[in-house]
Design a protein around this motif. Structure first.
Motif, PDB file in Angstrom:
ATOM      1  N   ASN A   1       0.818  -1.115   0.073  1.00 29.09           N
ATOM      2  CA  ASN A   1       0.031  -0.132   0.120  1.00 29.09           C
ATOM      3  C   ASN A   1       0.756   1.180  -0.101  1.00 29.09           C
ATOM      4  O   ASN A   1       1.893   1.488   0.800  1.00 29.09           O
ATOM      5  N   ALA A   2       0.630   2.141  -1.115  1.00 27.68           N
ATOM      6  CA  ALA A   2       1.491   3.201  -0.990  1.00 27.68           C
ATOM      7  C   ALA A   2       0.864   4.342  -0.092  1.00 27.68           C
ATOM      8  O   ALA A   2      -0.124   4.174   0.102  1.00 27.68           O
ATOM      9  N   PRO A   3       1.641   5.343   0.316  1.00 30.86           N
ATOM     10  CA  PRO A   3       1.178   6.211   1.323  1.00 30.86           C
ATOM     11  C   PRO A   3       0.268   7.120   0.766  1.00 30.86           C
ATOM     12  O   PRO A   3       0.449   7.688  -0.413  1.00 30.86           O
ATOM     13  N   GLU A   4      -0.411   7.741   1.238  1.00 30.77           N
ATOM     14  CA  GLU A   4      -1.447   8.956   0.990  1.00 30.77           C
ATOM     15  C   GLU A   4      -1.157  10.281   1.720  1.00 30.77           C
ATOM     16  O   GLU A   4      -0.990  10.047   3.167  1.00 30.77           O
ATOM     17  N   LEU A   5      -1.109  11.164   1.015  1.00 34.06           N
ATOM     18  CA  LEU A   5      -0.893  12.688   1.756  1.00 34.06           C
ATOM     19  C   LEU A   5      -2.038  13.401   2.561  1.00 34.06           C
ATOM     20  O   LEU A   5      -3.029  12.878   1.908  1.00 34.06           O
ATOM     21  N   LEU A   6      -1.862  13.744   3.458  1.00 41.43           N
ATOM     22  CA  LEU A   6      -2.674  14.514   4.344  1.00 41.43           C
ATOM     23  C   LEU A   6      -2.318  15.761   4.592  1.00 41.43           C
ATOM     24  O   LEU A   6      -1.202  15.882   5.104  1.00 41.43           O
ATOM     25  N   PRO A   7      -3.100  16.819   4.735  1.00 41.51           N
ATOM     26  CA  PRO A   7      -4.701  16.769   4.286  1.00 41.51           C
ATOM     27  C   PRO A   7      -4.567  17.057   2.738  1.00 41.51           C
ATOM     28  O   PRO A   7      -3.885  17.127   2.077  1.00 41.51           O
TER      29      PRO A   7
ATOM     30  N   GLU B   1      -1.008  34.841   0.448  1.00 45.50           N
ATOM     31  CA  GLU B   1      -0.211  35.095  -0.728  1.00 45.50           C
ATOM     32  C   GLU B   1       1.270  35.554  -0.429  1.00 45.50           C
ATOM     33  O   GLU B   1       2.009  35.765  -1.510  1.00 45.50           O
ATOM     34  N   LYS B   2       1.446  35.990   0.631  1.00 43.17           N
ATOM     35  CA  LYS B   2       3.053  36.484   0.928  1.00 43.17           C
ATOM     36  C   LYS B   2       3.537  35.458   1.973  1.00 43.17           C
ATOM     37  O   LYS B   2       2.978  35.159   2.903  1.00 43.17           O
ATOM     38  N   PRO B   3       4.881  35.322   1.832  1.00 43.61           N
ATOM     39  CA  PRO B   3       5.564  34.276   2.640  1.00 43.61           C
ATOM     40  C   PRO B   3       5.635  34.803   4.006  1.00 43.61           C
ATOM     41  O   PRO B   3       5.806  36.029   4.138  1.00 43.61           O
ATOM     42  N   ASN B   4       5.041  34.218   5.219  1.00 45.77           N
ATOM     43  CA  ASN B   4       5.449  34.427   6.504  1.00 45.77           C
ATOM     44  C   ASN B   4       5.315  33.082   7.391  1.00 45.77           C
ATOM     45  O   ASN B   4       5.750  32.202   6.685  1.00 45.77           O
ATOM     46  N   LEU B   5       4.935  33.350   8.543  1.00 46.31           N
ATOM     47  CA  LEU B   5       4.979  32.329   9.258  1.00 46.31           C
ATOM     48  C   LEU B   5       4.057  31.129   9.102  1.00 46.31           C
ATOM     49  O   LEU B   5       3.722  30.066   9.671  1.00 46.31           O
ATOM     50  N   ASN B   6       2.976  31.532   8.304  1.00 46.27           N
ATOM     51  CA  ASN B   6       1.852  30.592   7.768  1.00 46.27           C
ATOM     52  C   ASN B   6       2.255  29.513   6.821  1.00 46.27           C
ATOM     53  O   ASN B   6       2.438  29.968   5.774  1.00 46.27           O
ATOM     54  N   VAL B   7       2.490  28.178   7.306  1.00 47.07           N
ATOM     55  CA  VAL B   7       2.932  27.399   6.413  1.00 47.07           C
ATOM     56  C   VAL B   7       1.949  26.215   6.763  1.00 47.07           C
ATOM     57  O   VAL B   7       1.013  26.345   7.473  1.00 47.07           O
ATOM     58  N   ILE B   8       2.077  24.970   5.759  1.00 45.36           N
ATOM     59  CA  ILE B   8       0.961  23.978   5.936  1.00 45.36           C
ATOM     60  C   ILE B   8       1.924  22.940   6.077  1.00 45.36           C
ATOM     61  O   ILE B   8       3.029  22.539   5.926  1.00 45.36           O
ATOM     62  N   ASN B   9       1.129  22.271   7.311  1.00 40.19           N
ATOM     63  CA  ASN B   9       1.828  20.916   7.916  1.00 40.19           C
ATOM     64  C   ASN B   9       1.293  19.794   7.249  1.00 40.19           C
ATOM     65  O   ASN B   9       0.078  19.698   7.086  1.00 40.19           O
ATOM     66  N   ILE B  10       2.119  19.010   6.479  1.00 38.37           N
ATOM     67  CA  ILE B  10       1.631  17.991   5.842  1.00 38.37           C
ATOM     68  C   ILE B  10       2.114  16.496   6.493  1.00 38.37           C
ATOM     69  O   ILE B  10       3.286  16.527   7.112  1.00 38.37           O
TER      70      ILE B  10
END
Length: 854
Positions: free
Chosen positions: A549-555, A562-571
């Motif tokens: 079974n291959a892994p599935e990305l979440l979320p 729209e501008k880089p800052n501390l707002n990132v996405i944890n995957i």
């Protein structure tokens, strides 16, 4: 005070009805505070109650207060005893407060009187309110006094049982009293002036409710059960029945006496028992109790108050069931011996006994004891359950293949010796031969549950194991066949003859049918005996995980500024496999398309988590599909390219998407656009169908207008010309209405001229001369002729006569009477030309053409 509840007075508590006095645990009565007793006599009610049984007992305590002696040796100053001070006056007026004029002219307050208790009978019929007593003070001659009472029954629950006239001091009872509800009341009388100032000290009033015989004795139980041994001597105690009377037990109203009313059966005597009239103890009074003849007696007991006076007392009854218990006066004996096929672990009947002693008693039942020693360990004996019942013994492990017969000697005896005077043997013996008959036993699986281990994903048809059963019937030629009983995923097959298990599908450890990596199936092994027998076995397959079974990305969806800052996405990733075929995971961006790595970057946090963020300084708001390659740590590793939908939106200073930015970033997917297009097409199709339906309906309406009304058809019909009315001389018609009708819009909107209105013209309409708006009265004939000419020359008229509508003439008419108009046709007119007009005018031709013949 002393009290004894026959249980050592454990937990008994005391209380009084006065706040001035309290009672200690040892019964000592003491004053709660410093007080001056205003009278020579004080009456208190002391209550003892048990918190466990909730029982309550009351006792009245009467104090005689002694005056203190003076230290100067003078004679104590006490008031003189006046005759009749302690009793009520003839007018039922109590003077509890009295003043005395001293020799030097000063008024000195004297001691208060002791008010005797007031007795009120319960269940009084009134009328209510009923006066009890009148209370007044000597000071009422000098000032106006207001009287009041307080206490339970006045201003405390139960409220307003007693009240007092504040002016006259008359005290009343307002309703019937119930001694069983409350036996006494303690009130206090108060006297104040008009300003509420105390004039006299409060006076205690004690009201006692006089008991009436208004309650029947009640038995604690309606049915009493007792027992007595058979052969008991007269005077043997049997049981005690108890009845309670709610009335006063110190009077005859509550004194209960008992007697026996009936005895059933009256054998061997009608008076086998007697009862103590005061205690309710039932004892035997005659000999001859025999359980084998009479096993039970039913005795009706009556309880009567008024000390048992049947003429004045109230009675109640209860039932006493007396069971005659058995004694060992009959020895057991064997009557016959029977042998039945014993089965392993099954209760087998062998020996029949007879014992007249009651079943279940300590004197009945034999303890079967084998005398010989051959194979006795196979059997154990139990007590019979009744007379003439079988002694039942259990075959612990009787097997036909091991032993085909058993020889036993059984002895039966009472557990207790026979009663005195019985000269018989107290035991009996019998020889028993037990033959074992072979029966068909079910096959069994030697290893149950059987556990095997293998990797998941083995191909279909793979042989897993042989799951065979054993038939214990060695002397029977029987064949065992196998079948599936439970296979939830239908993954297995079993060979019907040898029990070989093979796979019918690929075994998947990640299936919902797997519990803790174990798949469980149940198989059935059945022989062909008579009757056939079967056994079950459970096979457990432990599946070893492989990396399939291959892994599935979440979320799957996320949001970023729209501008880089501390707002990132944890995957992270989810993998259906288990260790070591899961993490740590590798997250990376694909090289194609190049815009992915140009706009985005991934930062690894640990083996299971990473962060997705913007690489560039600004990215336009919108929804972006970012592909990410996720690889697990299996051997060999598996990877999967998953797409995460990232919504890029403008953010505020806190790094949160603004409302306007969230709306701007939101986009419609392909599915949403297709759904909108489908809805638009459906709406346009519905509009088109509606227009086509309207045109079709208009066309049908026009077609129906060309059809002539059946009533207007002159073929073989009687034409009805209606009634003429009252004559034209009585009617005033407006002739202009015939030429210019004003009430029909469809006529007013058309060009001037006379035309037909029962159908729509197709070609060009003929033009006719315009008449003046106000016609001359003589123009009526010309108007009718013009209408006739228009009907004949109208090219749009159908080839048949139709009704010409000239509209309503109006409410008045300037024309003269037309009653004198005659037909212009003479009697010799030729109507034969009607025959040339076709079949529609044949009826008229027959009517007018043949006038001379008629």
């Amino acid at each position: 005070v002393k009290f004894n509840n026959c249980a050592g007075n454990k937990g008994v508590r005391y209380e009084t009805n006065s706040l001035d006095f309290k009672v200690r645990a040892d019964g000592t009565l003491y004053a709660a505070h410093h007080l001056q007793v205003p009278s020579k006599q004080l009456i208190l009610v002391v209550t003892a109650w048990d918190p466990q049984t909730l029982g309550r007992w009351e006792a009245m305590v009467r104090f005689l207060v002694a005056e203190k002696s003076q230290h100067n040796g003078h004679k104590p100053k006490g008031r003189k005893a006046l005759p009749g001070e302690l009793v009520q006056q003839q007018s039922d007026t109590l003077l509890p407060w009295r003043q005395h004029q001293s020799a030097n002219g000063l008024r000195r307050q004297k001691r208060d009187w002791v008010i005797p208790p007031i007795n009120v009978p319960e269940n009084s019929r009134g009328p209510f309110p009923q006066q009890l007593v009148r209370i007044r003070s000597d000071k009422d001659k000098e000032i106006h006094i207001r009287y009041s009472i307080t206490g339970v029954g006045a201003d405390q629950p139960p409220m307003e049982v007693f009240n007092i006239d504040p002016v006259s001091g008359r005290m009343y009872v307002t309703r019937p009293m119930d001694r069983e509800e409350r036996a006494s009341y303690h009130l206090r009388a108060h006297a104040v002036d008009m300003n509420g100032n105390k004039v006299e000290n409060p006076i205690d009033l004690y009201i006692y409710v006089i008991d009436m015989n208004d309650n029947r004795p009640e038995f604690i139980n309606q049915v009493y059960n007792g027992s007595v041994d058979e052969g008991s001597k007269p005077g043997t105690y049997v049981m005690t029945v108890t009845a309670n009377d709610a009335d006063d037990g110190t009077t005859a109203n509550g004194m209960v006496r008992y007697r026996i009313v009936t005895q059933t059966p009256q054998s061997p005597s009608q008076n086998m028992f007697t009862i103590n009239s005061e205690t309710g103890d039932i004892v035997t009074v005659a000999a001859g109790l025999d359980r084998e003849k009479v096993q039970q007696y039913i005795v009706i007991v009556q309880a009567t108050d008024m000390e048992g006076n049947l003429n004045y007392g109230l009675s109640n009854t209860a039932t006493a069931i007396i069971t005659v218990t058995d004694v060992n006066d009959n020895p057991p004996e064997f009557t016959t011996s029977t042998v039945k096929q014993p089965q392993k672990g099954v209760m087998t009947s062998v020996v029949i006994t007879q014992d007249l002693t009651r079943a279940g008693s300590r004197d009945w039942g034999g303890m079967g004891l084998p005398i010989t020693t051959c194979t006795h360990s196979h059997f154990s004996f139990s007590q019979p359950k009744g007379p003439r019942e079988k002694i039942q013994h259990f075959a612990a492990a009787v097997d036909y293949e091991m032993n085909r017969a058993f020889m036993l000697t059984v002895m039966v005896s009472n557990q207790a010796p026979l009663a005195s005077g019985i000269q018989m043997s107290f035991q009996s013996t019998a020889g028993v031969t037990i033959s074992v008959t072979d029966v068909n036993e079910a096959p069994y699986f030697p290893t149950n549950h059987k556990l095997i281990r293998l990797e998941e994903g083995v191909p279909t048809g793979t042989v897993l194991t042989t799951f065979s059963a054993v038939d214990p019937d060695r002397f029977m030629q029987q064949a065992v066949r196998y079948s599936k009983l439970s296979d939830p995923a239908n993954w297995l097959n079993i060979n019907a003859t040898n029990g070989q298990i093979t796979t019918a599908a690929v075994l998947d450890r990640e299936s919902d049918y797997i519990k803790n990596n174990v798949y469980e199936a149940t198989f059935l092994a059945a022989d062909n005996g008579i009757p056939p027998a079967s056994g079950t076995g459970t096979l457990q397959i432990y599946l070893i995980d492989i990396n399939d079974n291959a892994p599935e990305l979440l979320p799957k969806e996320a949001q970023i500024c729209e501008k880089p800052n501390l707002n990132v996405i944890n995957i992270t990733a989810a993998d259906a496999d288990i260790d070591p075929n899961v993490g740590p995971f590798v997250f990376e961006l694909p090289s194609v398309p190049s815009a992915v790595r140009k706009n985005w970057t991934i930062t690894r946090l640990n083996g299971d988590y990473a962060q997705l963020s913007l690489r560039i300084m600004y990215l336009e708001a919108g929804v972006y599909d970012v592909p990410i390659i996720v690889t697990d740590s299996g051997n060999p590793p598996l990877y999967n390219t998953s797409v995460i939908k990232v919504k890029v939106c403008p953010c505020d200073e806190n790094g949160d998407c603004t409302t306007i930015g969230a709306v701007a970033a939101a986009g419609l997917g392909t599915g949403a656009i297709i759904a909108i297009l489908i809805c638009i097409i459906i709406l346009l199709t519905m509009v088109l169908l509606f227009v086509v339906w309207m045109k079709r309906r208009e066309k049908e309406r026009h077609t129906k207008q060309l059809l002539i009304d059946p009533e207007d058809d002159v073929r073989d019909n009687i034409l009805k010309y209606d009634e003429e009315g009252g004559g034209e001389e009585d009617q005033d018609y407006d002739l202009s209405q015939l030429q210019q009708p004003e009430t029909m819009d469809h006529v007013l909107n058309k060009t001037p001229g006379v035309r037909r209105v029962d159908e729509r013209p197709i070609g060009a309409e003929p033009q006719y001369p315009i008449r003046p708006v106000i016609p001359h009265p003589g123009d009526i004939g010309d108007f009718i002729n013009e209408g006739l000419r228009a009907a004949d020359n109208d090219p749009t008229a159908p080839p048949y006569d139709s009704l010409l509508v000239f509209d309503y003439e109006g409410s008045g008419s300037t024309a003269g009477s037309v009653s004198s108009l005659n037909s212009s046709s003479s009697g010799d007119q030729d109507y034969d030309y009607l025959n040339d007009w076709g079949p529609r005018f044949k009826k008229l031709a027959d009517m007018y053409g043949g006038g001379e013949e008629d």
